[in-house]
Design an enzyme around this catalytic site. Structure first.
Site, short mmCIF file in Angstrom:
data_model
loop_
_atom_site.label_atom_id
_atom_site.label_comp_id
_atom_site.label_asym_id
_atom_site.label_seq_id
_atom_site.Cartn_x
_atom_site.Cartn_y
_atom_site.Cartn_z
N ARG A 143 -3.51 -1.53 -6.14
CA ARG A 143 -2.65 -2.71 -6.01
C ARG A 143 -3.04 -3.66 -7.14
NH1 ARG A 143 -5.44 -4.62 -0.38
NH2 ARG A 143 -7.53 -5.01 -1.16
N HIS A 147 -15.60 -8.67 2.33
CA HIS A 147 -14.59 -9.60 2.84
C HIS A 147 -14.82 -11.01 2.29
CE1 HIS A 147 -13.21 -12.64 5.81
NE2 HIS A 147 -12.12 -11.89 5.79
N ARG A 173 -3.62 2.85 8.63
CA ARG A 173 -3.90 1.56 7.98
C ARG A 173 -2.64 0.72 7.91
NH1 ARG A 173 -7.13 4.91 4.39
NH2 ARG A 173 -9.25 4.07 4.13
N LYS A 226 0.84 -1.21 0.00
CA LYS A 226 0.00 0.00 0.00
C LYS A 226 0.87 1.25 0.00
CE LYS A 226 -3.87 -0.26 2.16
NZ LYS A 226 -4.99 -0.31 3.11
N THR A 277 10.42 -38.38 -2.71
CA THR A 277 10.59 -37.36 -1.66
C THR A 277 9.60 -37.51 -0.52
OG1 THR A 277 9.32 -35.84 -3.04
CG2 THR A 277 11.72 -35.65 -3.13
N GLY A 297 -8.37 -7.34 4.58
CA GLY A 297 -9.20 -7.46 5.79
C GLY A 297 -8.55 -8.16 6.96
N MET A 339 -5.80 -7.28 8.76
CA MET A 339 -5.22 -6.47 9.83
C MET A 339 -6.08 -5.22 10.04
SD MET A 339 -1.22 -7.05 9.21
CE MET A 339 -1.32 -6.52 7.53
N TYR A 376 13.23 -34.10 -14.64
CA TYR A 376 11.77 -34.08 -14.72
C TYR A 376 11.16 -34.11 -13.31
CZ TYR A 376 11.80 -39.13 -13.70
OH TYR A 376 11.98 -40.34 -13.10
N SER A 428 15.08 -41.85 -9.31
CA SER A 428 13.84 -41.11 -9.09
C SER A 428 13.77 -40.84 -7.59
CB SER A 428 12.64 -41.93 -9.55
OG SER A 428 11.46 -41.19 -9.32
N CYS A 486 9.43 -37.91 -7.86
CA CYS A 486 8.09 -38.48 -8.08
C CYS A 486 7.23 -38.47 -6.82
CB CYS A 486 8.21 -39.89 -8.63
SG CYS A 486 8.98 -41.02 -7.46
#
Length: 891
Positions: free
Chosen positions: A354, A470, A98, A28, A782, A107, A109, A866, A779, A846
């Site tokens: 914004r 809101h 503000r 802002k 994870t 909305g 804060m 990939y 591969s 993967c």
């Protein structure tokens, strides 16, 4: 800290900052500075930087030295610009206070308007404006906001006082009250504050100012801001700035107004001005949703069937000036703008601009249109659509041919369609959603306190509020369907039911929301999945041009593989063979194989499974038509397949000819204390090589058959899971190679295949140079690599991970976004060491992380080949891969 600048001024055609200082001034403050420099009518003010927020929390909520002096100087300059003096009883300067973080948090804060009013300055304001009613209306608003935000007196206390006064005097609207009425209400407000606080409402403007500044900084860590940041991955360390600005008044009578506008439609992306305003009101009235506002343009008014005049009709000169500002701002920022404005006695003032929040559908259209208009390039268009938000485009719409029973029509605040049971409060919405129930949250209006319920709900309906309330803004950001301003909706005081045009709907009743049409229907209405063509196809084509990473999908069935191809997958990165084993017609044979005590028994069961597996792989190879397919050999803990009931044991006994009691005893012996780290993955293959041999034969026979039938090159990638040592892989690779050579000899086919492994244990990552001697590809699994690196069970950690996130021990859930500092480093080490041994080794990810844009950015950064993700997330991964490449530099 000595000599540090804390305060940055703006207004009167000049500014200390600009849009590039967003991290320091917040979104802002940076945009107010930029608008001032562009010569737009911005009320003068100043921004207290995000550095102050950091210092405030580092210093036990105390302000840094030197700040007060800088604020006093800046406040004096603001007064000089507008010929007012802060605290002066004759010519009082009033200000708004503000928040403004670097990421927009609508909305979340706190805001205080009309600050500087007290029993003396209110008389000065009345004399200056020649309007006593306006001055006292502003004063009562200030008391209510300040008491709520700074003093902790709930705003409902004041609403009750006002509603009671209106009822007693037969007033319908706030605008019906006279100056004398407001004085009576103010006296009631002040009594309420004193009763709650034990001290009178503060009259000293300086005390008011510092109370408000402190409250805004404190609101950075309030519960709703914390929740919003967690949902939108905004770091707490960013902090917020505070903007103090000279007040302009939209509540100065019939020639004044306030509004919110977008330079394009934020729901559809159409290139049409979009917004709403209220005459004789302040900005909070529009976004708080307490009065339902009027549309900006005559076209929108007619489309919505409204009778109240549009801004275009009510104030044509101010409207024309506003349109010129819209065009200037959109051309300057080269993006759709969300603008707040006030008209004070026919003069236009800009309070904020914004980049506007928008639905995924609108983001897509705006990006493609702006590229066609020559405002932005194809690469910029690709970066304009949030990859996470593409999920929203996969949202269903109502089947146009389905019967429907209309309950009400409101404003189409956020598109999409959803059915669920009615609930009336956010806590209950969250509780029921955690039980797996689909809920529709119905409220008079939502406030920031409802954010957890909105997130839990399938859709939101509110009785009050406009398209920029809101509820509307937050729902659009979350991709939730939302209907606002449904004025006919009456919720009973106990929150157990609502009535609409003579019909009653109770808590728990099923309803369907159509956010795009602004309608609510009784019962469940069937939905249709969206078509991904037009703008979507164009953007994905640009994304595919710009990315380096290949995108594959995780798929186990021909149907999943087909979906993956439709969404643009370039192969299958993970086919989990165990999912095929759970089907009803094979589970008995699988159990027979597991429970067999001798190899001969296992081989007999495996012979039953071979044709089933071969048929599975043929279906997938046909759909993928020559694209690579990585098939993971059997991985899960055996206990997942074990029979549990007597009936299941009997079933296996009759199929295998084994004694049921013996079977029960064998099943008991196979139970494990910690199955995730037990007899699974390649360990099964080492104990029972015949299992992996059967799977290798099924894969190779299927590949040869499909290659012969279709003429397409089929390249299976056979993946051995959970390897910790090179020797495990070497032992099993020899078995796979032997089977493959046998099949190729039997069929006379010429076929390339690869054997690789899944890196999902820290030891495998650290010894990847050794393992790469045997593996043609890695591969990275994870999901398991995260479990084994953190020592966290993904299934059990859901009960305490929220505590870690809430207390900022984890910034992100490591099962959603790859942990770059631990798990990520292991991936990087393995990639580097693997390539050292085998320069052409193929590397991919993967786990679930393969469809997470932030994880994809990491994967691009370390140069893997990939990612693989669920079929429905393939478009997200394609877009995120392009964005990651463009961010890194190079198209």
């Amino acid at each position: 800290m000595a000599g540090q600048k804390w305060v940055y001024s703006f207004g009167a055609g000049a500014a200390d900052g600009d849009a590039s200082k967003k991290n320091l001034l917040g979104g802002k403050g940076a945009n107010l500075a930029e608008m001032s420099s562009l010569g737009l009518p911005v009320p003068p003010g100043f921004t207290i930087s995000t550095d102050v927020c950091t210092a405030f929390y580092d210093n036990n909520r105390n302000f840094p030295d030197g700040l007060k002096t800088e604020v006093d100087t800046a406040l004096g300059a603001v007064g000089a610009h507008v010929d007012r003096v802060f605290g002066d009883s004759q010519k009082p300067l009033l200000v708004s206070v503000r928040s403004g973080a670097r990421a927009s948090m609508p909305g979340m804060m706190d805001t205080v308007l009309n600050l500087g009013l007290n029993d003396q300055t209110v008389q000065g304001l009345a004399a200056l404006a020649g309007d006593e009613r306006f001055a006292y209306d502003s004063y009562r608003r200030f008391i209510q906001m300040y008491a709520d935000v700074v003093l902790g007196v709930d705003h409902h206390e004041f609403e009750e006082i006002l509603e009671t006064f209106k009822e007693e005097n037969d007033y319908l609207l706030d605008t019906d009250l006279t100056a004398a009425d407001w004085k009576t209400v103010i006296a009631g407000y002040k009594q309420a504050v004193e009763a709650k606080r034990g001290e009178p409402f503060p009259q000293d403007p300086n005390e008011q100012l510092w109370g408000a500044i402190g409250a805004v900084f404190s609101s950075w860590r309030n519960e709703r801001a914390n929740t919003y940041r967690r949902l939108h991955n905004i770091p707490e360390s960013w902090g917020t700035a505070v903007n103090v600005q000279a007040m302009v008044f939209g509540n100065m009578g019939e020639t004044s107004a306030t509004g919110v506008a977008f330079t394009r439609d934020p729901s559809t992306g159409e290139n049409e001005y979009y917004g709403e305003f209220l005459i004789n009101a302040q900005g909070e009235d529009v976004v708080a949703g307490i009065r339902t506002p009027q549309p900006l343009t005559t076209r929108a008014k007619e489309a919505m069937g409204e009778t109240e005049p549009s801004l275009e009709e009510a104030m044509p000169n101010a409207y024309d000036e506003l349109i010129a500002v819209f065009d200037k701002l959109e051309n300057h920022y080269r993006d759709m703008q969300d603008i707040e404005f006030t008209i004070q006695d026919k003069k236009l003032w800009m309070l904020q601009t914004r980049n506007g929040k928008r639905t995924a559908k609108a983001a897509l259209k705006i990006a493609v249109d702006m590229c066609a208009e020559g405002l932005i390039s194809e690469e910029e268009a690709v970066c304009r659509v949030d990859a996470h938000s593409l999920d929203q485009l996969l949202h269903p719409t109502l089947d146009p041919d389905a019967p429907r029973d209309l309950l009400l029509t409101g404003l189409p605040a956020s598109p999409g369609a959803a059915s669920g049971e009615v609930v009336f409060n956010s806590d209950e919405a969250e509780r029921l959603a955690q039980e797996g129930r689909k809920v529709i949250l119905v409220r008079v209006e939502t406030s920031p306190e409802d954010i957890h319920g909105m997130h839990a709900a399938q859709a939101i309906v509110t009785a009050r509020g406009g398209m920029t309330s809101h509820a509307a803004v937050v729902a659009r950001g979350m991709g939730r369907p939302c209907v606002c301003g449904a004025g006919d909706l009456k919720i009973d005081r106990d929150g157990q039911e609502f009535t609409v045009t003579g019909r009653t709907v109770k808590k728990g009743d099923i309803v369907t929301v159509d956010g795009a049409a602004g309608k609510l229907f009784a019962g469940a209405v069937p939905t249709l999945q969206p078509e991904l063509s037009g703008d979507f196809a164009k953007l994905m084509e640009w994304a595919d041009k710009g990315r380096r990473l290949r995108v594959r999908a995780n798929a186990e069935t021909p149907h999943d593989a087909r979906v993956a191809r439709e969404f643009g997958a370039e192969g299958i990165g993970l086919c989990r063979t165990e999912h095929m084993f759970f089907e009803a017609d094979r589970i008995v044979a699988v159990r027979e194989m597991i429970l067999a005590e001798e190899e001969s028994g296992r081989r007999s069961a495996l012979e039953k499974l071979l044709p089933m597996q071969r048929s599975d792989f043929e279906g997938i190879f046909k759909v993928m038509a020559g694209l690579p397919v990585t098939i993971r050999l059997l991985d899960p803990p055996l206990h997942e397949f074990l029979p549990h009931s007597d009936e299941e044991i009997e079933e296996v006994a009759s199929a295998s000819g084994m004694d049921p009691e013996k079977l029960k005893d064998r099943a008991h012996k196979l139970q494990e204390f910690n199955p995730m780290l037990g007899h699974r993955g390649c360990r099964l293959g080492v104990s029972y090589p015949e299992i992996y041999e059967m799977q290798a034969r099924a894969i190779m026979e299927a590949a040869c058959a499909v290659a012969a039938e279709t003429g397409e090159m089929v390249t299976p990638e056979i993946m051995i899971p959970l390897v910790a040592k090179r020797e495990e892989l070497a032992f099993l690779k020899r078995r796979v190679d032997a089977v493959a050579e046998t099949v190729l000899r039997e069929t006379g086919a010429k076929l390339e295949y690869m054997v690789g492994t899944m890196i999902e244990l820290p030891r495998a990552a650290l010894t990847a140079d050794e393992i790469a001697h045997e593996a043609a590809f890695f591969s990275f699994g994870t999901n398991d690599l995260t479990q084994t690196t953190f020592g966290l069970s993904r299934d059990d950690s859901a009960s305490f991970l929220p505590d870690y996130l809430r207390r900022n021990i984890f910034e992100r859930d490591p099962f959603v976004t790859l942990d770059p500092d631990g798990v990520g480093v292991l991936v990087e080490i393995a990639a580097e060491r693997g390539r050292k041994t085998r320069s052409d080794i193929k590397l991919g990810i993967c786990g679930e992380h393969g469809g997470d844009p932030d994880s994809i950015r990491f994967v691009e950064g370390i140069g893997l080949d990939y990612v693989s993700c669920s079929p429905y997330r393939t478009p997200i991964a394609r877009l995120a891969a392009a964005q990651a490449k463009l961010e890194k530099g190079g198209g």
